[in-house]
Design an enzyme around this catalytic site. Structure first.
Site, PDB file in Angstrom:
ATOM      1  N   HIS A   1       0.760  -1.216   0.050  1.00 48.06           N
ATOM      2  CA  HIS A   1      -0.009  -0.127   0.035  1.00 48.06           C
ATOM      3  C   HIS A   1       0.872   1.469  -0.059  1.00 48.06           C
ATOM      4  O   HIS A   1       0.581   2.376  -0.835  1.00 48.06           O
ATOM      5  CB  HIS A   1      -1.019   0.161   1.230  1.00 48.06           C
ATOM      6  CG  HIS A   1      -1.750   1.338   1.545  1.00 48.06           C
ATOM      7  ND1 HIS A   1      -3.014   1.444   1.252  1.00 48.06           N
ATOM      8  CD2 HIS A   1      -1.323   2.421   1.835  1.00 48.06           C
ATOM      9  CE1 HIS A   1      -3.582   2.507   1.628  1.00 48.06           C
ATOM     10  NE2 HIS A   1      -2.509   3.185   1.943  1.00 48.06           N
ATOM     11  N   GLU A   2       1.946   1.352   0.894  1.00 47.70           N
ATOM     12  CA  GLU A   2       2.479   2.486   1.267  1.00 47.70           C
ATOM     13  C   GLU A   2       3.439   2.773  -0.255  1.00 47.70           C
ATOM     14  O   GLU A   2       3.531   3.916  -0.682  1.00 47.70           O
ATOM     15  CB  GLU A   2       3.548   2.513   2.251  1.00 47.70           C
ATOM     16  CG  GLU A   2       2.810   2.239   3.587  1.00 47.70           C
ATOM     17  CD  GLU A   2       1.810   3.528   3.602  1.00 47.70           C
ATOM     18  OE1 GLU A   2       1.942   4.680   3.309  1.00 47.70           O
ATOM     19  OE2 GLU A   2       0.755   3.161   4.544  1.00 47.70           O
TER      20      GLU A   2
ATOM     21  N   HIS B   1       1.538   4.258  -2.937  1.00 52.08           N
ATOM     22  CA  HIS B   1       1.330   5.768  -2.778  1.00 52.08           C
ATOM     23  C   HIS B   1       2.333   6.351  -3.791  1.00 52.08           C
ATOM     24  O   HIS B   1       2.176   7.355  -4.396  1.00 52.08           O
ATOM     25  CB  HIS B   1       1.473   6.033  -1.346  1.00 52.08           C
ATOM     26  CG  HIS B   1      -0.071   6.204  -0.862  1.00 52.08           C
ATOM     27  ND1 HIS B   1      -1.066   6.628  -1.195  1.00 52.08           N
ATOM     28  CD2 HIS B   1      -0.349   5.683   0.472  1.00 52.08           C
ATOM     29  CE1 HIS B   1      -1.930   6.354  -0.318  1.00 52.08           C
ATOM     30  NE2 HIS B   1      -1.698   5.879   0.514  1.00 52.08           N
TER      31      HIS B   1
ATOM     32  N   TYR C   1      -4.911  14.621  -2.156  1.00 50.31           N
ATOM     33  CA  TYR C   1      -5.009  13.856  -0.997  1.00 50.31           C
ATOM     34  C   TYR C   1      -6.218  14.446  -0.258  1.00 50.31           C
ATOM     35  O   TYR C   1      -6.035  14.611   1.004  1.00 50.31           O
ATOM     36  CB  TYR C   1      -3.840  13.706  -0.352  1.00 50.31           C
ATOM     37  CG  TYR C   1      -3.800  12.562   0.695  1.00 50.31           C
ATOM     38  CD1 TYR C   1      -3.736  11.197   0.082  1.00 50.31           C
ATOM     39  CD2 TYR C   1      -3.819  12.508   1.978  1.00 50.31           C
ATOM     40  CE1 TYR C   1      -3.713  10.171   0.583  1.00 50.31           C
ATOM     41  CE2 TYR C   1      -3.679  11.392   2.813  1.00 50.31           C
ATOM     42  CZ  TYR C   1      -4.017  10.248   2.076  1.00 50.31           C
ATOM     43  OH  TYR C   1      -3.855   9.094   3.038  1.00 50.31           O
TER      44      TYR C   1
ATOM     45  N   GLU D   1      -6.178   6.607  -1.812  1.00 46.84           N
ATOM     46  CA  GLU D   1      -6.153   5.530  -0.973  1.00 46.84           C
ATOM     47  C   GLU D   1      -6.736   4.116  -1.461  1.00 46.84           C
ATOM     48  O   GLU D   1      -6.261   3.056  -1.302  1.00 46.84           O
ATOM     49  CB  GLU D   1      -7.279   5.985   0.265  1.00 46.84           C
ATOM     50  CG  GLU D   1      -6.558   6.763   1.215  1.00 46.84           C
ATOM     51  CD  GLU D   1      -5.243   6.022   1.807  1.00 46.84           C
ATOM     52  OE1 GLU D   1      -5.034   5.023   2.048  1.00 46.84           O
ATOM     53  OE2 GLU D   1      -4.145   6.832   2.031  1.00 46.84           O
TER      54      GLU D   1
ATOM     55  N   ASP E   1     -10.066  13.490   8.290  1.00 41.94           N
ATOM     56  CA  ASP E   1      -9.544  12.554   7.623  1.00 41.94           C
ATOM     57  C   ASP E   1      -9.160  12.875   6.312  1.00 41.94           C
ATOM     58  O   ASP E   1      -9.247  12.326   5.031  1.00 41.94           O
ATOM     59  CB  ASP E   1     -10.128  11.159   7.522  1.00 41.94           C
ATOM     60  CG  ASP E   1      -9.546   9.974   6.960  1.00 41.94           C
ATOM     61  OD1 ASP E   1      -8.107   9.961   6.481  1.00 41.94           O
ATOM     62  OD2 ASP E   1     -10.273   9.111   6.121  1.00 41.94           O
TER      63      ASP E   1
ATOM     64  N   HIS F   1      -9.672   7.742   3.979  1.00 40.94           N
ATOM     65  CA  HIS F   1      -9.664   6.447   4.156  1.00 40.94           C
ATOM     66  C   HIS F   1     -11.182   5.994   4.557  1.00 40.94           C
ATOM     67  O   HIS F   1     -11.317   4.688   4.682  1.00 40.94           O
ATOM     68  CB  HIS F   1      -8.890   6.326   5.514  1.00 40.94           C
ATOM     69  CG  HIS F   1      -7.317   6.408   5.454  1.00 40.94           C
ATOM     70  ND1 HIS F   1      -7.115   8.067   5.587  1.00 40.94           N
ATOM     71  CD2 HIS F   1      -6.359   5.738   5.066  1.00 40.94           C
ATOM     72  CE1 HIS F   1      -5.697   7.844   5.435  1.00 40.94           C
ATOM     73  NE2 HIS F   1      -5.234   6.460   5.125  1.00 40.94           N
TER      74      HIS F   1
END
Lengths: 90, 361
Positions: free
Chosen positions: B178-179, B182, B193, B202, B275, B280
């Site tokens: 996932h990271e 990004h 974002y 996300e 958020d 998310h």
């Protein structure tokens, strides 16, 4: 002094309940350190580049400041850690 | 390369097409948009080939590209923050070619970055985050009991968790995937974002993470759990994971963290300032569409569905502020381009989006 810390964001996008600390209920040493840090709280920082970064909203009495990872100033880190520990022991 | 296409179109640079799309007559706009969308995959492949081959013929170009892909090498570096909050000036603890060390988190991050690098290369012929062999940088042991992992624009940063609600974030391959996802998203589309574009950011990172995990586990779509963050749960975490692509909103129900707030349908879209506008939270909607598509088509998620999503990520019509509907339309267009206008794949893409409440005329 009443300090409230709200955390949000991160990989999980979680929003745990706010941490509320009343320094009058802490031992004198911890209360003194928290109050010193709170009185010199910087005005906050701008969100940086990236994703899944944490955000902290710190409210001290009627003042509020927002801090974004990863550039949270060291004194604010210390304040967050003390608030977290105080919240745990409460 | 221009077979079956108007050779003139191949000669028109994309910035000219973008200008025509923005300023031309209706007919010109349609032509430019059609050309841009048709051109993107081939144009990108050509760009890669150009790097690899100089000016050679198609057969030589393919051989040169294959050779370049074969030569592509992992390039990983791990630093240890030693529980500080610094991201620079740290001790470098493992480089490419180094043997494993005693520290589990270091090896997990190193191996996870390697799996993720392999995934992008094998599934999409992509060489690292920027497709140009950018080093994959990881920092472990960030902060004290730090319950998070993040991408800071240059590197992946992993905390150790508090040991109760969360454990080491390096334990989870879908978190690492996932990271790093990004990073790929930032390189290709720079989706802003916040709001819907942030939720798409996300979402695509979750898709990347889940595909990396499923490929490692050799799972088909129907065999997979479709859970994000299941491996970082501590003993006091109440739930299965942080997110469920199969059933958004059901991943956890925890006395301290609350209940999983993700919607699975656009009618339940959450308007919030928290958020970053619910990035998310609302990612549950496109996450579920991807799950529906993958299970409907069957097979491996990174093959047909992943390919369509990757084409969409690199599509010139995807802008930094794209909405869910815009992205859905681009995935549909990408499916039509790759598999044919009346293909089962294109039809399945449209159906998956419709099931989560995103449709268009």
């Amino acid at each position: 002094m009443r300090i409230e810390v709200r955390q949000q964001g991160g990989f999980g996008g979680l929003r745990p309940p706010p941490l509320v600390v009343d320094t009058a209920r802490l031992d004198a040493r911890t209360a003194g350190e928290i109050e010193r840090l709170a009185e010199t709280l910087p005005p906050g920082n701008e969100p940086g580049r990236g994703a899944d970064l944490m955000r902290y909203d710190v409210q001290i009495d009627d003042r509020c400041a927002t801090f974004f990872e990863p550039d949270v100033p060291a004194p604010v880190r210390r304040l967050l850690a003390l608030a977290r520990d105080a919240g745990r022991s409460a | 390369m221009c077979r079956n296409r108007n050779p003139l179109l191949c000669a028109v640079p994309p910035y000219v097409l973008h200008e025509v799309a923005a300023r031309g007559t209706e007919r010109q706009r349609k032509w430019a948009l059609k050309t841009l969308s048709a051109d993107t995959t081939i144009r990108h492949a050509r760009a890669i080939n150009t790097k690899a081959r100089g000016r050679k013929g198609p057969r030589e170009a393919y051989a040169a590209f294959a050779a370049a892909a074969a030569k592509a090498k992992r390039n990983r570096v791990i630093w240890d923050a030693r529980h500080s909050y610094a991201v620079s000036g740290l001790k470098r603890v493992r480089d490419e070619g180094d043997p494993p060390v005693k520290d589990k988190a270091v090896n997990e991050a190193f191996d996870g970055l390697g799996e993720t690098w392999d995934f992008w290369l094998r599934a999409f012929s992509r060489d690292s985050i920027d497709d140009e062999n950018m080093p994959m940088r990881g920092i472990v042991h960030f902060g004290e009991e730090y319950p998070n992992a993040f991408w800071d624009g240059r590197r992946m940063v992993f905390g150790d968790g508090d040991g109760e609600i969360f454990t080491r974030f390096t334990k989870s391959l879908d978190v690492i995937g996932h990271e790093l996802g990004h990073g790929v998203i930032e390189d290709e589309a720079a989706l802003e974002y916040h709001g819907q574009s942030g939720a798409l950011n996300e979402h695509i990172a979750d898709v990347a993470g889940i595909m990396v995990k499923q490929r490692k586990l050799e799972q088909t779509a129907d065999q997979a759990d479709w859970l994000i963050g299941a491996d970082i749960r501590g003993s006091e975490f109440h739930g299965d994971a942080l997110r469920s692509m199969k059933a958004p909103g059901t991943a956890y129900d925890d006395p301290r963290l609350g209940k999983d707030p993700q919607p699975a349908h656009f009618k339940d879209y959450v308007n919030t300032v928290d958020d970053n506008g619910g990035v998310h939270i609302n990612s549950g909607i496109p996450n579920h569409a991807f799950y529906l598509l993958a299970t409907n088509l069957g097979g491996r998620s990174w093959q047909t569905p992943g390919r369509i999503w990757y084409d969409a990520l690199r599509h010139p019509l995807l802008s930094p502020t794209s909405t869910f509907t815009a992205f859905a339309r681009i995935t549909h267009r990408a499916a039509r381009q790759r598999f044919g206008t009346g293909s089962d794949e294109a039809k399945a893409v449209r159906e998956a989006w419709a099931e989560v409440g995103i449709d268009w005329e």
